[in-house]
Motif scaffolding. Structure first.
Motif, short mmCIF file in Angstrom:
data_model
loop_
_atom_site.label_atom_id
_atom_site.label_comp_id
_atom_site.label_asym_id
_atom_site.label_seq_id
_atom_site.Cartn_x
_atom_site.Cartn_y
_atom_site.Cartn_z
N TRP A 26 5.17 3.38 -9.02
CA TRP A 26 5.72 2.21 -8.33
C TRP A 26 6.99 1.80 -9.06
CZ3 TRP A 26 4.27 0.21 -3.79
CH2 TRP A 26 2.97 0.44 -3.32
N PHE A 64 0.79 6.28 -12.50
CA PHE A 64 -0.59 6.74 -12.53
C PHE A 64 -0.62 8.27 -12.61
CE2 PHE A 64 -3.01 2.96 -11.47
CZ PHE A 64 -2.13 2.17 -10.74
N CYS A 102 7.44 3.39 -3.69
CA CYS A 102 6.37 4.24 -4.21
C CYS A 102 6.89 5.67 -4.21
CB CYS A 102 5.14 4.12 -3.33
SG CYS A 102 3.74 5.13 -3.87
N ALA A 148 -2.00 -3.30 -10.24
CA ALA A 148 -1.98 -2.11 -9.40
C ALA A 148 -3.22 -1.30 -9.67
CB ALA A 148 -0.72 -1.28 -9.66
N GLU A 149 -3.66 -0.61 -8.63
CA GLU A 149 -4.82 0.25 -8.80
C GLU A 149 -4.69 1.51 -7.95
OE1 GLU A 149 -8.09 -2.26 -7.70
OE2 GLU A 149 -7.73 -2.03 -5.56
N ARG A 150 -5.39 2.53 -8.40
CA ARG A 150 -5.43 3.80 -7.68
C ARG A 150 -6.84 4.35 -7.90
NH1 ARG A 150 -2.18 9.49 -8.67
NH2 ARG A 150 -2.23 10.19 -6.50
N ASN A 172 -6.27 8.72 -11.38
CA ASN A 172 -6.59 7.29 -11.28
C ASN A 172 -6.40 6.56 -12.61
OD1 ASN A 172 -8.71 8.43 -12.59
ND2 ASN A 172 -10.30 7.46 -11.39
N TRP A 226 0.84 -1.20 0.00
CA TRP A 226 0.00 0.00 0.00
C TRP A 226 0.87 1.25 0.00
CZ3 TRP A 226 -0.44 3.74 3.92
CH2 TRP A 226 -1.51 4.64 3.75
N ASP A 232 -4.57 7.03 -2.73
CA ASP A 232 -3.65 5.95 -2.40
C ASP A 232 -3.71 4.84 -3.43
OD1 ASP A 232 -5.55 4.26 0.24
OD2 ASP A 232 -6.16 5.23 -1.63
N SER A 233 -2.72 3.96 -3.35
CA SER A 233 -2.58 2.93 -4.38
C SER A 233 -2.18 1.60 -3.75
CB SER A 233 -1.51 3.35 -5.39
OG SER A 233 -1.27 2.34 -6.34
N THR A 234 -2.54 0.52 -4.42
CA THR A 234 -2.15 -0.81 -3.99
C THR A 234 -1.49 -1.54 -5.15
OG1 THR A 234 -4.05 -0.93 -2.49
CG2 THR A 234 -2.97 -3.00 -3.05
#
Lengths: 115, 115
Positions: free
Chosen positions: B34, B49, B92, B67-69, B52, B22, B74-76
């Motif tokens: 990332w 990113f 990150c 990965a997502e935002r 989003n 995270w 925030d992002s994972t």
């Protein structure tokens, strides 16, 4: 292809001595150049950056770097090293003009400082 | 100003397991990156990113990494299933925009060990 070469994997200097870390880059256009420092367990911290103009760039912690287009180099210097400068140093070129502004890093130079 | 936050700081897993990292960027920063830093190498961009949306994921191994935002904050980053060669520090970074002259600020990283 865009790339960064840091020829020295490991350097040891005595405290108070001068320091020069080498960096050579390959980039098709005018490069955006950066030096970052990474202390153990910490993230990368920007020391200085060059985009255009004066080829001698001043940074934080007493560091400076000189851009030499003819040599494709961007060497980092410090006149007098302190023990707290022991860390790993990364040179990077920033992609620009396209969709991404990613940083392309060299393999780093690990600096040890002798008392 | 708070810096880039990452968690966990360390993770040890067996191969073929899944793991998630995270990142919370600096407040107001639109661009999030990332990077993967394998031991002895410089960081390499995995994904970038802008808010989003994905700007660059050309070096993301999409068969196992995602990965997502979702809300542009925030992002994972997820790995499923993990391989031995995924052992690395995952960094990150964020910047206020995607302009090449904007400084990228890095978090402390997550050190992943795959056994």
């Amino acid at each position: 292809a865009q790339s960064v070469t840091q020829p020295d994997i490991h350097i040891t200097v005595s405290e108070g001595a001068s320091l020069e870390l080498r960096c050579n880059y390959s980039y098709g256009a005018t490069p955006y150049l950066f030096w970052y420092v990474q202390s153990p367990g910490q993230g990368l911290q920007l020391l200085l950056k060059y985009f255009s103009g004066d080829t001698l760039v001043q940074g934080i912690k007493g560091f400076e770097a000189e851009f030499k287009r003819s040599q494709s180099s961007f060497n980092l210097r410090k006149p007098s090293v302190h023990w707290s400068d022991a860390a790993e140093y990364f040179c990077a070129v920033g992609a620009h003009g396209g969709a991404t502004n990613k940083l392309i890093f060299g393999t780093g130079t690990l600096l040890a400082v002798q008392p | 100003e708070a810096g880039v936050a990452q968690s966990p700081r360390y993770k040890i897993i067996e191969k073929r397991q899944s793991v998630a990292f995270w990142c919370n960027p600096i407040s107001g920063h639109a661009t999030l990156y990332w990077y993967q830093q394998i031991l002895g190498q410089g960081p390499k961009l995995l994904i970038q990113f802008q808010n989003n949306g994905v700007v660059d994921d050309s070096q993301l191994p999409k068969d196992r990494f995602s990965a997502e935002r979702l809300k542009g904050v925030d992002s994972t980053l997820k790995i499923q299933p993990a391989k031995l060669e995924d052992s690395a520090v995952y960094l990150c970074a964020s910047s206020s925009s995607s302009a090449s002259t904007d400084t990228q600020y890095f978090g402390p990283g997550t050190r992943l060990t795959v056994l």
